[in-house]
Scaffold this motif. Structure first.
Motif, mmCIF file in Angstrom:
data_model
loop_
_atom_site.group_PDB
_atom_site.id
_atom_site.type_symbol
_atom_site.label_atom_id
_atom_site.label_comp_id
_atom_site.label_asym_id
_atom_site.label_seq_id
_atom_site.Cartn_x
_atom_site.Cartn_y
_atom_site.Cartn_z
ATOM 1 N N VAL A 1 0.854 -1.183 0.000
ATOM 2 C CA VAL A 1 0.000 0.000 0.000
ATOM 3 C C VAL A 1 0.890 1.233 0.000
ATOM 4 C CG1 VAL A 1 -1.846 1.223 1.226
ATOM 5 C CG2 VAL A 1 -1.723 -1.286 1.318
ATOM 6 N N ALA A 2 0.680 2.113 -0.976
ATOM 7 C CA ALA A 2 1.602 3.247 -1.145
ATOM 8 C C ALA A 2 0.835 4.499 -1.541
ATOM 9 C CB ALA A 2 2.631 2.904 -2.220
ATOM 10 N N LYS A 3 1.587 5.589 -1.645
ATOM 11 C CA LYS A 3 0.983 6.875 -2.006
ATOM 12 C C LYS A 3 0.449 6.849 -3.431
ATOM 13 C CE LYS A 3 3.193 10.434 0.803
ATOM 14 N NZ LYS A 3 4.024 9.708 1.788
ATOM 15 N N HIS A 4 1.109 6.134 -4.309
ATOM 16 C CA HIS A 4 0.658 6.080 -5.692
ATOM 17 C C HIS A 4 1.130 4.786 -6.334
ATOM 18 C CE1 HIS A 4 4.786 7.290 -6.632
ATOM 19 N NE2 HIS A 4 4.616 8.392 -5.915
ATOM 20 N N PHE A 5 0.658 4.534 -7.567
ATOM 21 C CA PHE A 5 0.882 3.246 -8.223
ATOM 22 C C PHE A 5 2.352 2.897 -8.351
ATOM 23 C CE2 PHE A 5 0.161 -0.299 -10.990
ATOM 24 C CZ PHE A 5 1.228 -0.300 -11.864
ATOM 25 N N TRP A 6 3.161 3.853 -8.800
ATOM 26 C CA TRP A 6 4.544 3.491 -9.112
ATOM 27 C C TRP A 6 5.282 3.058 -7.855
ATOM 28 C CZ3 TRP A 6 6.602 1.673 -13.132
ATOM 29 C CH2 TRP A 6 7.998 1.626 -13.278
ATOM 30 N N ALA A 7 5.029 3.747 -6.759
ATOM 31 C CA ALA A 7 5.666 3.345 -5.497
ATOM 32 C C ALA A 7 5.182 1.963 -5.087
ATOM 33 C CB ALA A 7 5.350 4.368 -4.398
ATOM 34 N N ALA A 8 3.884 1.700 -5.238
ATOM 35 C CA ALA A 8 3.338 0.389 -4.858
ATOM 36 C C ALA A 8 3.959 -0.709 -5.707
ATOM 37 C CB ALA A 8 1.812 0.393 -5.000
ATOM 38 N N LYS A 9 4.124 -0.429 -6.987
ATOM 39 C CA LYS A 9 4.682 -1.432 -7.892
ATOM 40 C C LYS A 9 6.149 -1.705 -7.552
ATOM 41 C CE LYS A 9 6.563 -2.152 -12.435
ATOM 42 N NZ LYS A 9 7.488 -3.115 -11.907
ATOM 43 N N LEU A 10 6.920 -0.645 -7.309
ATOM 44 C CA LEU A 10 8.318 -0.848 -6.923
ATOM 45 C C LEU A 10 8.392 -1.570 -5.584
ATOM 46 C CD1 LEU A 10 10.025 2.543 -7.927
ATOM 47 C CD2 LEU A 10 10.081 0.355 -9.136
ATOM 48 N N GLY A 11 7.441 -1.233 -4.709
ATOM 49 C CA GLY A 11 7.386 -1.914 -3.416
ATOM 50 C C GLY A 11 7.136 -3.399 -3.585
ATOM 51 N N ARG A 12 6.221 -3.731 -4.489
ATOM 52 C CA ARG A 12 5.943 -5.149 -4.715
ATOM 53 C C ARG A 12 7.168 -5.846 -5.299
ATOM 54 N NH1 ARG A 12 1.584 -7.564 -8.871
ATOM 55 N NH2 ARG A 12 3.131 -6.783 -10.371
ATOM 56 N N ASP A 13 7.876 -5.157 -6.191
ATOM 57 C CA ASP A 13 9.088 -5.745 -6.767
ATOM 58 C C ASP A 13 10.085 -6.083 -5.667
ATOM 59 O OD1 ASP A 13 9.223 -3.596 -9.767
ATOM 60 O OD2 ASP A 13 8.030 -5.395 -9.292
ATOM 61 N N ALA A 14 10.069 -5.283 -4.584
ATOM 62 C CA ALA A 14 11.049 -5.470 -3.503
ATOM 63 C C ALA A 14 10.570 -6.437 -2.428
ATOM 64 C CB ALA A 14 11.361 -4.113 -2.864
ATOM 65 N N LEU A 15 9.336 -6.878 -2.547
ATOM 66 C CA LEU A 15 8.763 -7.782 -1.537
ATOM 67 C C LEU A 15 9.376 -9.174 -1.698
ATOM 68 C CD1 LEU A 15 6.454 -7.347 0.516
ATOM 69 C CD2 LEU A 15 4.868 -8.041 -1.262
ATOM 70 N N VAL A 16 9.639 -9.823 -0.591
ATOM 71 C CA VAL A 16 10.114 -11.214 -0.652
ATOM 72 C C VAL A 16 8.970 -12.076 -0.151
ATOM 73 C CG1 VAL A 16 11.827 -12.866 0.142
ATOM 74 C CG2 VAL A 16 12.475 -10.463 -0.231
ATOM 75 N N VAL A 17 8.460 -12.953 -1.001
ATOM 76 C CA VAL A 17 7.308 -13.762 -0.624
ATOM 77 C C VAL A 17 7.619 -15.227 -0.859
ATOM 78 C CG1 VAL A 17 4.813 -14.102 -0.922
ATOM 79 C CG2 VAL A 17 5.843 -11.891 -1.478
ATOM 80 N N ARG A 18 7.212 -16.073 0.078
ATOM 81 C CA ARG A 18 7.361 -17.518 -0.125
ATOM 82 C C ARG A 18 5.992 -18.142 -0.293
ATOM 83 N NH1 ARG A 18 10.817 -20.932 3.695
ATOM 84 N NH2 ARG A 18 9.520 -19.942 5.293
ATOM 85 N N TRP A 19 5.905 -19.015 -1.291
ATOM 86 C CA TRP A 19 4.644 -19.678 -1.614
ATOM 87 C C TRP A 19 4.796 -21.182 -1.524
ATOM 88 C CZ3 TRP A 19 0.749 -16.249 -2.573
ATOM 89 C CH2 TRP A 19 1.119 -14.949 -2.986
ATOM 90 N N ARG A 20 3.700 -21.840 -1.203
ATOM 91 C CA ARG A 20 3.682 -23.288 -1.315
ATOM 92 C C ARG A 20 2.978 -23.607 -2.622
ATOM 93 N NH1 ARG A 20 1.655 -24.243 3.230
ATOM 94 N NH2 ARG A 20 3.675 -24.585 4.199
ATOM 95 N N GLU A 21 3.719 -24.242 -3.516
ATOM 96 C CA GLU A 21 3.148 -24.545 -4.826
ATOM 97 C C GLU A 21 2.408 -25.869 -4.773
ATOM 98 O OE1 GLU A 21 3.613 -22.695 -7.641
ATOM 99 O OE2 GLU A 21 5.351 -21.413 -7.239
ATOM 100 N N PRO A 22 1.288 -25.965 -5.492
ATOM 101 C CA PRO A 22 0.549 -27.226 -5.493
ATOM 102 C C PRO A 22 1.306 -28.296 -6.280
ATOM 103 C CG PRO A 22 -0.465 -25.667 -7.011
ATOM 104 C CD PRO A 22 0.649 -24.930 -6.323
#
Lengths: 710, 155
Positions: A260-281
């Motif tokens: 969640v960010a002030k505007h789209f570009w910040a949110a998108k860059l933020g998502r790029d920087a997110l580290v997420v682990r998933w369990r794949e089926p």
């Protein structure tokens, strides 16, 4: 079985959702005919300003198909207002007022807005006119019979009052219990070419789409989504994301993680920087393996849809038969405006702004998520930058996640999907395989027909399953096939269906089941024609001897396309006719081949939609449907490897571009039949028409979409 | 940094790498320019830079400098640009989402080619994607705008 509107509101799914109910649907019986519907309250559907402006309130969503104008025409015709003073707006979400006349859901789809509202909207206009006349008559102390309404003015003798002068008192009067609607001979607006009312704002950039919504304090969120269907979140590390300037929070979104960010570009860059682990089926879904499974399923009959005569025996003993397998891939809708939704939560109240085709379903979903009632959820519909069925999701996916993110973030949030999120986000037109076996007599006419369809059910697992899936048959998987006029003449015929389940979420895609049934039917009919050494037009007309409307459409399209004269050197023509959503469309495609490239030069269309409200809009929708279907015919294909969608944007999921756009000519047949729809029906015939043209030119029969010359 | 948009100078607080598209939409509130793909494949983000069409989604705002940017909002104050009037006359739009980009590209084409042929229109416009299939009417509107331009002496 009767179901009341209140009953529907209380339980999520208690009604038949039959977007189009065909004449002979075994799988989905038509809903019980409603008792005479209550007269629509005019005040809910139109407002007249003191400046004589007429604001039409639309119970359906404008997504390009032109109802912003078409529905307004229905009211204006009867109201006798000044057309230059008419404008439209979307109704709020309110199922009690704005449910479709066909079902207690406020929705847009099934090519049903104009024909479904033909009576209700005209009645609103006529009722309001009656009230305006009565108000004027009361002021003048004359009888209403001595008054008439014309171009926004009520007149009696030399007395005149503008609608704007009368509206306040008029709209407080009791609406008439009955009104007389104009006969077609009296129409001044309906049936004429009328330019769109929403052009100016879309031409100046002033039109507000969901992605453009601005409210105070609004943040923008971009969501890290499961990388494959069925993957679940294990954990995430927001440290780097939170360091991106403009990023404020990272919160769960339901199935993923929202930045969640002030505007789209910040949110998108933020998502790029997110580290997420998933369990794949496990096992990972693979689309080419699945295609082989569908082909294997189709070698045997499935759940019976229709079984007349003894097709298997007739085929076994037939001297001459044809067999073919037709295959179609997963398709994304890819509307130009990526999905988005703005949600603002205030205690037990929620306000939503989005472009949706499914207002009451979304409103209900939001209410359930928040533990509140639909009445406390205000849903504003903006313009939709394309819908095509993607924005009508029984799971309310893009609305639910926005509500969850807004709740978790504690601020108003607009969730925006990137194009990659859209292409990879599921809810596709399912993959299908058809296996068709046909026995023919000495003249090449079909005597036995066995047709197996294999493909995932769209409606299973949704609240609508109870009513659209009967005895294991999802009607939307076999529409356009089970009721085909070609089949009704074949003495021994069997249609059956396999509905395997996969982890890939699927959804209706412009013209739904017809996207694949038309391809299989009109390809096989064409193969039969050529096998019999007959002209494809003549062969079809012989089989359609008892089906005058499709026959007339074929004849007209062929005539206008110059079917009986040779095409230019290096060109060939193919044709197809198909009925869907109450309308019949025949198309003749003229193609040439350059190396491996199929070039479609022209598409000549004959359209029988019964009665035309706005021929200018109809022409636009036919061009639109043909272009949309042509993208699928030539390019559309999604594949999955190791569970992940391989494509991601327009470079590898290419849309039709202008240089590929054929000249599309549209000819309307004024058959006077019951009005059908036009948003979808011209989509289905284009793929087989082009495949048939390619065969005529190259003698190569392409049975897989997209059409590829190896 | 300062940028000049639709004839007005604006002070924006943005990273030099931030695409012009998002500066326009989110910092300046000019939402007529649209996001469709983010990788210059669809043309929905088309604006003019000194009269030439560019893809704002892949143009970092730091590369703009003082050069004049024109968005759909700046093409005319009221939809009266020849291309816009032709668009209305030819009833081009459907959902409308791609149309800002279509119009900006068409306006740039017509400022350079007074009477484009179909082939020249295809070449100039095929970078603008329309999922609603308005292409045929876009072509008609461009021819119409060329005729309108000619008869009004070229404006």
């Amino acid at each position: 079985m009767t179901v009341t509107r209140r009953g529907f509101i209380q339980t999520t799914g208690g009604l038949i959702l039959a977007f189009y109910v065909p004449r002979a649907a075994r799988a989905a019986p038509p809903p019980p005919a409603p008792a005479k519907p209550p007269a629509p309250p005019p005040n809910a559907f139109l407002r007249i300003g003191t400046d004589d402006s007429v604001t039409v309130v639309l119970a359906h969503s404008e997504m390009g198909q032109g109802i912003w104008t078409g529905l307004a025409m229905l009211i204006a015709e009867e109201l006798e207002c000044d057309w230059t003073k008419v404008r439209s707006e979307h109704a709020p979400a309110n199922v009690a007022l704005y449910a479709s006349p066909r079902m207690p859901v406020q929705m847009t789809g099934g090519s049903s807005s104009i024909n479904g509202e033909f009576d209700r909207y005209r009645t609103v206009g006529a009722s309001a006119k009656d009230m305006l006349v009565r108000a004027a008559a009361a002021r003048w102390k004359v009888t209403p019979a001595t008054c008439r309404a014309e171009n926004g003015v009520v007149i009696s003798g030399t007395k005149r009052l503008r609608f704007g002068e009368l509206a306040d008192e008029a709209m407080k009067l009791t609406p008439p219990a009955n009104v007389k609607l104009k006969s077609p001979k009296e129409w001044k607006l309906i049936g004429t070419k009328v330019r769109r009312l929403d052009s100016l704002e879309k031409i100046t950039g002033a039109a507000t789409f969901g992605i453009d919504v601005k409210i105070p304090n609004l943040r923008t969120a971009v969501i890290a989504r499961p990388p494959s269907f069925g993957a679940t979140l294990v954990d995430f590390d927001a440290t780097a994301a939170l360091r991106v300037p403009g990023v404020e929070k990272v919160v769960p979104s339901g199935t993923g993680v929202a930045v969640v960010a002030k505007h789209f570009w910040a949110a998108k860059l933020g998502r790029d920087a997110l580290v997420v682990r998933w369990r794949e089926p496990e096992p990972a879904f693979d689309s080419s393996k699945y295609a082989a499974e569908l082909r294997a399923l189709a070698t045997k009959p499935g759940t019976i849809v229709a079984d007349v005569g003894k097709a298997e025996e007739a085929l076994a003993s037939a001297k001459t038969k044809l067999e073919a397998v037709y295959e179609l891939p997963y398709l994304a809708h890819a509307p130009m405006e990526p999905l988005n939704c703005t949600a603002k939560i205030d205690g037990d109240r929620c306000e939503i702004w989005t472009g949706t085709q499914f207002q009451s379903v979304d409103q209900q979903a939001a209410a359930q998520l928040l533990g509140t009632t639909p009445e406390k959820v205000t849903l504003h519909t903006t313009f939709l930058g394309g819908g095509f069925g993607r924005r009508a999701n029984p799971k309310s996916d893009f609305v639910s996640e926005a509500v969850i993110v807004a709740k978790n973030a504690g601020v108003p949030v607009k969730v925006v999907w990137t194009r990659e999120d859209d292409i990879r986000g599921g809810y596709y037109r399912p993959m299908y395989a058809h296996r068709v076996r046909v026995a023919v007599d000495a003249s090449g006419s079909p005597t036995a027909w066995d047709h197996v369809v294999a493909g995932q059910s769209i409606l299973a697992g949704t609240p609508f399953e109870k009513f659209a899936v009967k005895d294991g048959v999802d009607h939307s998987s076999i529409e356009g096939l089970a009721d085909s006029p070609y089949l009704s003449k074949v003495p021994a015929r069997r249609v059956s269906l396999h509905s395997p389940k996969t982890p890939v979420p699927v959804l209706w895609w412009r013209s739904v089941g017809n996207t694949h049934t038309a391809f299989a039917m009109e390809s096989m009919i064409d193969e039969l024609a050529h096998a019999a050494g007959k002209d494809p037009l003549a062969y079809r007309l012989a089989l359609l001897a008892d089906a005058p409307r499709p026959a007339a459409a074929l004849r007209l399209a062929a005539e206008k396309a110059g079917w009986s004269t040779p095409p230019p050197a290096g060109h060939a023509r193919g044709l197809a006719v198909h009925e869907s959503f109450g309308s019949i469309v025949a198309e003749v495609a003229e193609v040439s081949v350059e190396g491996r490239r199929i070039r479609v030069h022209s598409v000549t269309c004959a359209v029988d939609c019964g009665t035309a409200v706005n021929p200018l809009g109809i022409e636009a929708q036919v061009q639109s449907s043909v272009a949309y279907g042509l993208t699928a015919a030539l390019h559309g294909k999604l594949t999955m490897t190791s569970g992940k969608v391989d494509q991601s944007n327009f470079h590898d999921y290419p849309p039709l571009r202008m240089f590929e756009m054929p000249r599309i000519d549209v000819h309307l047949i004024a058959s006077g039949a019951k009005m059908g729809g036009i948003g979808e029906p011209a989509t289905a015939p284009i793929a087989p028409a082009v495949a048939n043209a390619v065969f005529a030119l190259t003698k190569r029969r392409l049975r897989t979409l997209p059409l590829e010359l190896a | 940094m300062k940028i000049v948009v639709n004839g007005a100078e604006h002070e924006v607080e943005a990273d030099a790498d931030m695409p012009l598209l998002w500066v326009l939409r989110d910092l300046l509130g000019l939402v007529g320019t649209k996001y469709g793909c983010g990788m210059a494949q669809c043309g929905a983000c088309t604006v003019h830079l000194e009269g030439n069409p560019i893809r704002s989604c892949v143009t970092p705002v730091g590369t703009i400098g003082k050069r004049a940017v024109t968005t759909i909002e700046g093409l005319s104050p009221d939809g009266s640009h020849t291309v816009q009037r032709a668009w209305n006359e030819a009833d081009v739009v459907q959902c409308g989402y791609c149309q800002s980009g279509q119009i900006m590209t068409a306006a740039a084409l017509l400022s350079k080619k007074r009477e484009p042929t179909d082939a020249e229109i295809d070449a100039a416009m095929s970078g603008n994607v329309c999922r609603c299939g308005t292409y045929q009417r876009v072509r008609e509107a461009i021819h119409l705008a060329a005729r309108m331009q000619r008869s009004s002496g070229g404006k």
